[in-house]
Motif scaffolding. Sequence first.
Motif, short mmCIF file in Angstrom:
data_model
loop_
_atom_site.label_atom_id
_atom_site.label_comp_id
_atom_site.label_asym_id
_atom_site.label_seq_id
_atom_site.Cartn_x
_atom_site.Cartn_y
_atom_site.Cartn_z
N SER A 139 0.70 -1.17 -0.03
CA SER A 139 -0.11 0.10 0.21
C SER A 139 0.93 1.26 0.02
O SER A 139 1.92 1.44 0.70
CB SER A 139 -0.85 -0.04 1.25
OG SER A 139 -1.78 -1.19 1.41
N GLY A 140 0.42 2.30 -0.68
CA GLY A 140 1.02 3.56 -0.91
C GLY A 140 2.25 3.72 -1.71
O GLY A 140 2.73 5.01 -1.81
N VAL A 141 2.34 2.80 -2.47
CA VAL A 141 3.34 2.90 -3.31
C VAL A 141 3.04 3.40 -4.67
O VAL A 141 3.66 3.70 -5.76
CB VAL A 141 4.26 1.48 -3.74
CG1 VAL A 141 4.79 1.03 -2.43
CG2 VAL A 141 3.24 0.41 -4.41
N GLY A 142 1.68 3.58 -5.15
CA GLY A 142 1.17 4.27 -6.33
C GLY A 142 0.53 3.26 -7.30
O GLY A 142 0.44 3.54 -8.42
N LYS A 143 0.42 1.99 -6.88
CA LYS A 143 0.16 0.94 -7.82
C LYS A 143 -1.16 1.05 -8.53
O LYS A 143 -1.39 0.91 -9.75
CB LYS A 143 0.11 -0.47 -7.18
CG LYS A 143 -0.35 -1.55 -8.06
CD LYS A 143 -0.06 -2.90 -7.44
CE LYS A 143 -1.00 -3.28 -6.32
NZ LYS A 143 -2.24 -3.16 -6.49
N SER A 144 -2.33 1.52 -7.85
CA SER A 144 -3.50 1.76 -8.26
C SER A 144 -3.47 3.00 -9.23
O SER A 144 -4.27 3.32 -10.19
CB SER A 144 -4.73 2.00 -7.04
OG SER A 144 -4.79 0.96 -6.48
N THR A 145 -2.74 4.29 -8.86
CA THR A 145 -2.57 5.20 -9.92
C THR A 145 -2.01 4.79 -11.19
O THR A 145 -2.22 5.15 -11.91
CB THR A 145 -1.89 6.22 -9.09
OG1 THR A 145 -2.37 6.66 -7.91
CG2 THR A 145 -1.44 7.42 -10.08
N LEU A 146 -1.05 3.85 -11.14
CA LEU A 146 -0.21 3.25 -12.16
C LEU A 146 -1.57 2.50 -13.19
O LEU A 146 -1.43 2.62 -14.10
CB LEU A 146 0.91 2.49 -11.75
CG LEU A 146 1.90 2.00 -12.67
CD1 LEU A 146 2.63 3.30 -13.41
CD2 LEU A 146 2.90 0.96 -12.24
N VAL A 147 -2.14 1.66 -12.44
CA VAL A 147 -3.04 0.89 -13.37
C VAL A 147 -3.93 1.69 -13.69
O VAL A 147 -4.60 1.30 -15.13
CB VAL A 147 -3.87 -0.12 -12.45
CG1 VAL A 147 -5.06 -0.71 -12.89
CG2 VAL A 147 -2.88 -1.16 -11.81
N ASN A 148 -4.48 2.92 -13.05
CA ASN A 148 -5.51 3.61 -13.61
C ASN A 148 -4.88 4.37 -15.06
O ASN A 148 -5.55 4.77 -15.91
CB ASN A 148 -6.01 4.62 -12.91
CG ASN A 148 -7.13 4.18 -11.80
OD1 ASN A 148 -7.65 2.99 -12.02
ND2 ASN A 148 -6.98 4.66 -10.39
N ARG A 149 -3.82 4.79 -15.07
CA ARG A 149 -3.10 5.15 -16.15
C ARG A 149 -2.77 4.57 -17.37
O ARG A 149 -3.17 4.90 -18.36
CB ARG A 149 -1.65 5.89 -15.69
CG ARG A 149 -1.61 7.10 -14.87
CD ARG A 149 -0.22 7.73 -14.46
NE ARG A 149 0.34 8.19 -15.61
CZ ARG A 149 1.77 8.57 -15.85
NH1 ARG A 149 2.29 8.32 -14.56
NH2 ARG A 149 2.22 8.81 -17.02
N LEU A 150 -2.52 3.27 -17.12
CA LEU A 150 -2.46 2.09 -18.02
C LEU A 150 -3.94 1.74 -18.57
O LEU A 150 -3.87 1.71 -19.94
CB LEU A 150 -1.82 0.86 -17.28
CG LEU A 150 -0.28 1.03 -17.17
CD1 LEU A 150 0.10 -0.24 -16.32
CD2 LEU A 150 0.64 1.24 -18.38
N VAL A 151 -4.86 1.61 -17.99
CA VAL A 151 -6.18 1.09 -18.26
C VAL A 151 -7.02 2.18 -17.89
O VAL A 151 -7.71 2.19 -16.60
CB VAL A 151 -6.54 -0.05 -17.68
CG1 VAL A 151 -7.81 -0.57 -18.45
CG2 VAL A 151 -5.36 -1.15 -17.95
N PRO A 152 -7.42 3.44 -18.53
CA PRO A 152 -8.07 4.60 -18.15
C PRO A 152 -9.55 4.19 -17.70
O PRO A 152 -10.12 4.61 -16.37
CB PRO A 152 -8.25 5.23 -19.35
CG PRO A 152 -6.89 4.89 -19.99
CD PRO A 152 -6.73 3.62 -19.99
#
Length: 307
Positions: free
Chosen positions: A181-194
Amino acid sequence: MHADAVPGLVVAVDRGRMTVRVEGPGGAPVEVTAMRARELGRHGVVVGDRVRLVGDTTGRPDTLARIVVIEERATSLRRTADDTDPTERVVVANAELLVVVTSVADPDPALGFLDRCLVAAYAGGLEPLFCLTKTDLASPQPLLDRYAGLGVDAVPVSRETPLDPLLERVSGRTSVFVGQSGVGKSTLVNRLVPDADRAIGDVSKVGKGRHTSSSAVLFDLPGGGTIVDTPGIRSLGLAHVTADDVVGAFEDLAEAAVDCPPGCGHSADDPDCALDAWAAAGPAGRVQRLTSVRRLLDAVGQLGPGY
């Protein structure tokens, strides 16, 4: 048996119900809700499984199919609850690439967790890739130096940089993303798959984010390929992994380890480990490689989830 069963791919699992993608009329994909057939016994179904279904596979509302066959898995990302738990759990099946997402700062890298992720990748037949986030806050070089001996590929990213280098590595492949948690994984996924719309949690003052993703889900990349996003996890138990599993992931080390005595743990504390002679007889890089591999072996040998 089940000659009329329809092939499908499990894209989500939620409390015993699976969402399975099948080929619909005209070749268009259809998502079907399914349950596991009783005849499968204790065989669990996970995201990434290739399965065969019977029953209503139209995908219409309020319809339900049955999974009657789970095809053999090419790879499997596995974990146990902790290092003393004998129960092995498959997290994701048939992924080619394990993308380990870690921030270089805020929070600092959890090195023990990263070691364990590499062990899980090698033991499960996946290729590891480090995705280093928040590189606008600190240099990723110390982390790259730590794992230089293993030859693990790494992609530094930040909110301001394009994701093209990462997309090049995951395009056309099945990749599973893991990270605390907190490393930005969900943000990354949202950028890859809008259209993924994965929840994003704030990072607290102590550098720990909220657990914002509650289940593994498979998404299609716009340019081809798929990614599986997994929930943030605090520990990765390795009770199912042995020292030989780790060494076996490296062909040259595995060949050298044939000369080790039975029961050798391949650590620096094993006086007759043949890997010491292998490292001493080769170029200087071998020593660094062996040091890095033994760091992973330490992760296997330690008790308790503690990472």
